[in-house]
Design an enzyme around this catalytic site. Structure first.
Site, short mmCIF file in Angstrom:
data_model
loop_
_atom_site.label_atom_id
_atom_site.label_comp_id
_atom_site.label_asym_id
_atom_site.label_seq_id
_atom_site.Cartn_x
_atom_site.Cartn_y
_atom_site.Cartn_z
N TRP A 44 15.83 14.92 54.87
CA TRP A 44 16.46 13.72 55.44
C TRP A 44 15.48 12.56 55.45
CZ3 TRP A 44 15.22 10.60 59.56
CH2 TRP A 44 16.20 9.71 60.01
N HIS A 45 14.20 12.85 55.70
CA HIS A 45 13.21 11.79 55.81
C HIS A 45 12.90 11.13 54.47
CE1 HIS A 45 12.42 13.35 59.86
NE2 HIS A 45 11.85 12.20 60.10
N GLY A 46 13.05 11.82 53.39
CA GLY A 46 12.73 11.20 52.12
C GLY A 46 13.03 12.09 50.94
N PHE A 75 13.86 5.10 55.48
CA PHE A 75 14.68 6.30 55.62
C PHE A 75 16.12 5.98 55.99
CE2 PHE A 75 10.37 7.85 57.20
CZ PHE A 75 9.96 8.18 55.93
#
Length: 471
Positions: A323-325, A471
């Site tokens: 999800w973060h990257g 993000f």
């Protein structure tokens, strides 16, 4: 501070000046217009994505509520999840999976050429997508009544103080504040709101931005950096990302409070945690609870035996990393934290079987230091541009420790660490989200000066964008 940060405060000031002169419906119209203006200032092309996500889940909520047929309800929820995840997946992960696939085929001996499609990542897409998706899920679970007012729902999704970097608010908490009339904040609320903004600015400008050059120097020269430089870079990044993200959350909460709206607390002194489990209950709380409620629990949580709970925990952390990257280094970061959590759960389960907790006799300070350093180890993979760079940083720390010690660098690191520690200890001791606001006028003024002076001193440097905007 960046140009967009200045825009934000100009917008907030204009909205505040007009907002309290209006009736409720017009207040929401103003908030929505300001939110779309704020988001559109980044890139007007992607404003349509925000509107599409809003329209989909608004309509899906009403459709789910209109029928009791479970199959139809699941169908509408699936439509919402598919549409949102396809949009998020295309803009955030399409290039990642294409490049990963091309690399895999290359390793197998197939030449598929270099991927040529370049897709710009819309700012904040992960935040508002998760916020909008949770609304449809809660309506499906019958935990929330859908709103029939499109203006209210659109304002909930696009509320500008927290639009691009959270916290990820639940509709059950934020939407009623949008739909009901709000009162002008009293003196205490105004003071605490302004204090939160000031503390947030201090964290961003005097901690995060001050640490950024140290981080860039260490990771930019990872292959040749001394162990001292690499270690400073790792600790500096821990302070940078905390000051940056916690500072943004404080600014968002303080701004919202001035508008009569309360956002959830997203950080509770995470670097004072005594375990990784506690860390994830106090760091980015809105995401941690989102992953728990909408992924970990539906996967079975800890209801299907210990082994299944370990697998679920690791799966959720891997997804949280992604999800973060769109990078395998983020997945590795999530996996490392997942391994920490599983190890702690295994140890706790074993201790329960023996009727004693394995960490019971370990001094609190030692627990905090170990937890902080384990967190910093994981941060290496979060910050590194590649596994090679992460490996070089770790190798420098382990094998090249030495070289000259820069006194100015140490002084900056100590200043940032001490500032963060003082702010967190003050918050924890007072159990108040804005402890400075509770001081006497004289002490409050002294504390304000202590925050404002470093902001002014360090604000003249190179603007550093908020980390979580990507993000």
């Amino acid at each position: 501070m960046s140009f967009n940060s200045i825009q934000y405060f100009v917008l907030l000031g204009v909205v505040f000046a007009v907002y309290w002169q209006l009736r409720h419906r017009w207040q929401n119209l103003l908030l929505l217009a300001a939110s779309y203006l704020f988001y559109g200032a980044w890139d007007w092309r992607f404003l349509s994505l925000l509107m599409i996500s809003t329209a989909i889940d608004y309509a899906v909520g009403l459709k789910i509520r209109a029928t009791e047929d479970e199959r139809t309800r699941r169908g509408w929820l699936a439509a919402s999840m598919t549409a949102n995840l396809v949009i998020l997946g295309f803009f955030k992960y399409f290039g990642f999976f294409v490049e990963s696939g091309a690399a895999l085929f290359a390793r197998l001996g197939f030449d598929v050429g270099e991927p040529v499609l370049s897709i710009v990542l819309p700012v904040g897409i992960s935040f508002y997508t998760f916020q909008s998706m949770s609304y449809a899920i809660d309506v499906y679970r019958r935990e929330l009544e859908p709103t029939r007012n499109l203006l209210d729902y659109a304002t909930f999704v696009a509320f500008f103080p927290q639009l691009v970097a959270g916290p990820i608010e639940r509709a059950s908490r934020l939407l009623p504040q949008i739909t009901h009339e709000r009162r002008f904040p009293d003196g205490e609320q105004l003071t605490s709101g302004i204090t939160l903004i000031l503390v947030g600015l201090f964290k961003k400008v005097a901690i995060a931005d001050v640490m950024a050059p140290l981080v860039n120097q260490a990771f930019g020269s990872a292959g040749t950096a001394s162990g001292f430089t690499a270690l400073v870079g790792v600790y500096a990044f821990a302070l940078q990302i905390y000051g940056d993200f916690s500072g943004y959350s404080d600014i968002a909460r303080g701004s919202s409070r001035l508008l009569g709206i309360e956002l959830m607390v997203n950080f509770r002194e995470p670097y004072l945690s005594r375990s990784i489990t506690e860390f994830w209950r106090t760091w980015h709380i809105s995401l941690s609870t989102w992953l728990r409620d909408y992924l970990y629990v539906p996967l079975g949580g800890n209801r299907r035996g210990r082994l299944r709970s370990y697998v679920n925990l690791m799966a959720v952390m891997l997804i949280g990393g992604l999800w973060h990257g769109a990078s395998w280094t983020f997945v590795a970061w999530g996996g490392i934290n997942g391994a920490y959590l599983v190890a702690e759960r295994v140890a706790a389960d074993a201790g329960t079987a023996r009727h004693r907790h394995p960490m019971r006799r370990v001094p609190t300070l030692l627990k905090i230091l170990v937890t902080f350093n384990l967190t910093c180890l994981a941060w290496v993979f979060f910050r590194a541009a590649s596994f090679a760079q992460a490996g070089e940083i770790l190798q420098a720390i382990l094998t090249r420790f030495g070289g000259p010690v820069d006194v100015d660098t140490v002084a900056l690191l100590v200043f940032a660490a001490a500032a963060a520690l003082v702010l967190d200890l003050a918050t924890r001791a007072s159990e108040d989200d804005a402890p400075i606001a509770a001081l006497s006028p004289a002490w409050r003024g002294a504390a304000a000066v202590a925050l404002i002076v470093p902001i002014v001193v360090f604000a003249g440097g190179t603007p550093v964008p908020f980390i979580y905007f990507q993000f």
